[in-house]
Design an enzyme around this catalytic site. Sequence first.
Site, PDB file in Angstrom:
ATOM      1  N   MET A   1       0.805  -1.260   0.083  1.00  0.00           N
ATOM      2  CA  MET A   1       0.070   0.096   0.127  1.00  0.00           C
ATOM      3  C   MET A   1       1.004   1.378   0.101  1.00  0.00           C
ATOM      4  O   MET A   1       0.451   2.106  -0.610  1.00  0.00           O
ATOM      5  CB  MET A   1      -0.673   0.061   1.263  1.00  0.00           C
ATOM      6  CG  MET A   1      -1.672   1.077   1.176  1.00  0.00           C
ATOM      7  SD  MET A   1      -3.165   1.387   2.499  1.00  0.00           S
ATOM      8  CE  MET A   1      -1.988   1.648   3.959  1.00  0.00           C
ATOM      9  N   HIS A   2       1.829   1.249   0.782  1.00  0.00           N
ATOM     10  CA  HIS A   2       2.653   2.523   1.074  1.00  0.00           C
ATOM     11  C   HIS A   2       1.981   3.757   1.462  1.00  0.00           C
ATOM     12  O   HIS A   2       1.628   4.558   0.715  1.00  0.00           O
ATOM     13  CB  HIS A   2       3.900   2.679  -0.430  1.00  0.00           C
ATOM     14  CG  HIS A   2       4.621   1.762  -0.448  1.00  0.00           C
ATOM     15  ND1 HIS A   2       5.437   1.806  -1.753  1.00  0.00           N
ATOM     16  CD2 HIS A   2       5.310   0.602  -0.039  1.00  0.00           C
ATOM     17  CE1 HIS A   2       6.197   0.607  -1.767  1.00  0.00           C
ATOM     18  NE2 HIS A   2       6.123  -0.090  -0.767  1.00  0.00           N
ATOM     19  N   LEU A   3       1.575   3.611   2.560  1.00  0.00           N
ATOM     20  CA  LEU A   3       0.627   4.992   3.238  1.00  0.00           C
ATOM     21  C   LEU A   3       1.185   6.138   2.938  1.00  0.00           C
ATOM     22  O   LEU A   3       0.550   6.956   2.426  1.00  0.00           O
ATOM     23  CB  LEU A   3       0.814   4.556   4.961  1.00  0.00           C
ATOM     24  CG  LEU A   3      -0.165   5.568   5.584  1.00  0.00           C
ATOM     25  CD1 LEU A   3      -1.636   5.435   4.925  1.00  0.00           C
ATOM     26  CD2 LEU A   3       0.168   5.460   6.965  1.00  0.00           C
TER      27      LEU A   3
ATOM     28  N   THR B   1       2.636   7.332   0.191  1.00  0.00           N
ATOM     29  CA  THR B   1       2.663   7.600  -1.116  1.00  0.00           C
ATOM     30  C   THR B   1       1.160   7.699  -1.682  1.00  0.00           C
ATOM     31  O   THR B   1       1.104   8.152  -2.918  1.00  0.00           O
ATOM     32  CB  THR B   1       3.582   6.797  -2.135  1.00  0.00           C
ATOM     33  OG1 THR B   1       3.236   5.429  -1.824  1.00  0.00           O
ATOM     34  CG2 THR B   1       5.088   6.699  -1.399  1.00  0.00           C
TER      35      THR B   1
ATOM     36  N   GLU C   1       1.448  -5.008   4.068  1.00  0.00           N
ATOM     37  CA  GLU C   1       1.915  -4.405   5.207  1.00  0.00           C
ATOM     38  C   GLU C   1       0.889  -4.678   6.534  1.00  0.00           C
ATOM     39  O   GLU C   1       1.532  -4.618   7.506  1.00  0.00           O
ATOM     40  CB  GLU C   1       1.923  -2.638   5.190  1.00  0.00           C
ATOM     41  CG  GLU C   1       2.966  -2.232   4.255  1.00  0.00           C
ATOM     42  CD  GLU C   1       2.351  -2.052   2.872  1.00  0.00           C
ATOM     43  OE1 GLU C   1       2.452  -0.937   2.300  1.00  0.00           O
ATOM     44  OE2 GLU C   1       1.556  -2.786   2.345  1.00  0.00           O
TER      45      GLU C   1
END
Length: 402
Positions: free
Chosen positions: A123-125, A127, A147
């Site tokens: 997910m890459h919170l 970005t 994640e």
Amino acid sequence: MTEKKQLPEIKSLLLPKEEMLEIRRRGKKITIGIPSDFSKIEYRIPLTPEAVELMVSYGHEVYIETDAGKASSYSDEEYREAGAIVVDKHEEVFQCDVIIRVAPFSSEEVDLLRGHQTLISNMHLSTHCQETVQKLMKKKVTTIAYEYMENENKCLPVVRLMSQISGATSITLASEYLSNSRNGKGVLLGGVTGISPTELVILGARTAAEYAARAALGLGATVKIFDDNMFNLQELESKLGQRVFTSVLYPNVIRKALKSADVVLGAMSFNSNPSFRVSEEMVKSMKPGSVIIDLNISQGGCFETSKATDLKNPTYVKHGVIHYCVHNVASIVARTASIALSNVLTPIIIAIGESGGVQNYIKQSNGIRKGVYIYNGILTNKDLGDKLHIASKDIDLLLAIF
């Protein structure tokens, strides 16, 4: 689709009744899409050819984009031999029921979706943007983030494995950027008779920190570990099997350690508070030519001076300190990381089919439910909702409706 075979129906007529019955028992047939991540400078692939072969044996169809596994040293021919359907067009993969990748989905890629599908990726919170999330919601998709996924022991299996790899790899990187080959100050990471050993400061005391500390101690470096949790520090010291310098995150103690450090590693617990722990003033006090490696950059970073970089342009220098802020450090050893990721995902995908589809499996598995951040177009992750100012719902309540 370009390379889809026309023989499965004929072949099924030739199967013994017992074998046909076994296929029916195996649950719902799903189509699985694996797009290439190379354009995103991501070299890992979520499923190896061995995993694909297993999926196909369960009656599922796997579509993979041309050269998707090339950076992990897996050829298109290996995937064909495993039973995958290799396609040339990017958009073809995005028509599958379940789409698996490592990098997050971009806004342009969301436009390619037909809707009511399942996406599994990082997910890459830090970005994620509002536009992409709103498009995903409009498409009524279900998205699952590596994640947040848990196993039966309430651990984060993907995070743990990638942290192991990133932690060990970070020491190789630190050694490289201290050397003259990368215009470093020409210092050996480790210890040599008659010379003071290099100093490594680690912020965090969980998995990445453990594997980094093991590698650094093995080379003879002096290791200092900081964390905001005493239990984490005690547990790590026990795992290492030797006394190392440990401390709670006291500003004055960190400031003193940074002044003499050759390498500083940001390795705070994943899914913890992403705010930085080292101010710009502290970075200014570090020795010229020292190295910062921020493994928490996908959550905002541990250092005020951190800014995201990629594997093509991994470093920059600020206040005389080399900063390495690549979010996917594990991609440096893409084949190893791909096998590790595939080992986690393979049983999950099989279980999805066996349970009759993604919706059923989410209801049955509390661990996979923790990874869901959009469910049938409804945002369910509070962290993401707070960041983007979008209302989120409790997924357990939603499951009573769907």
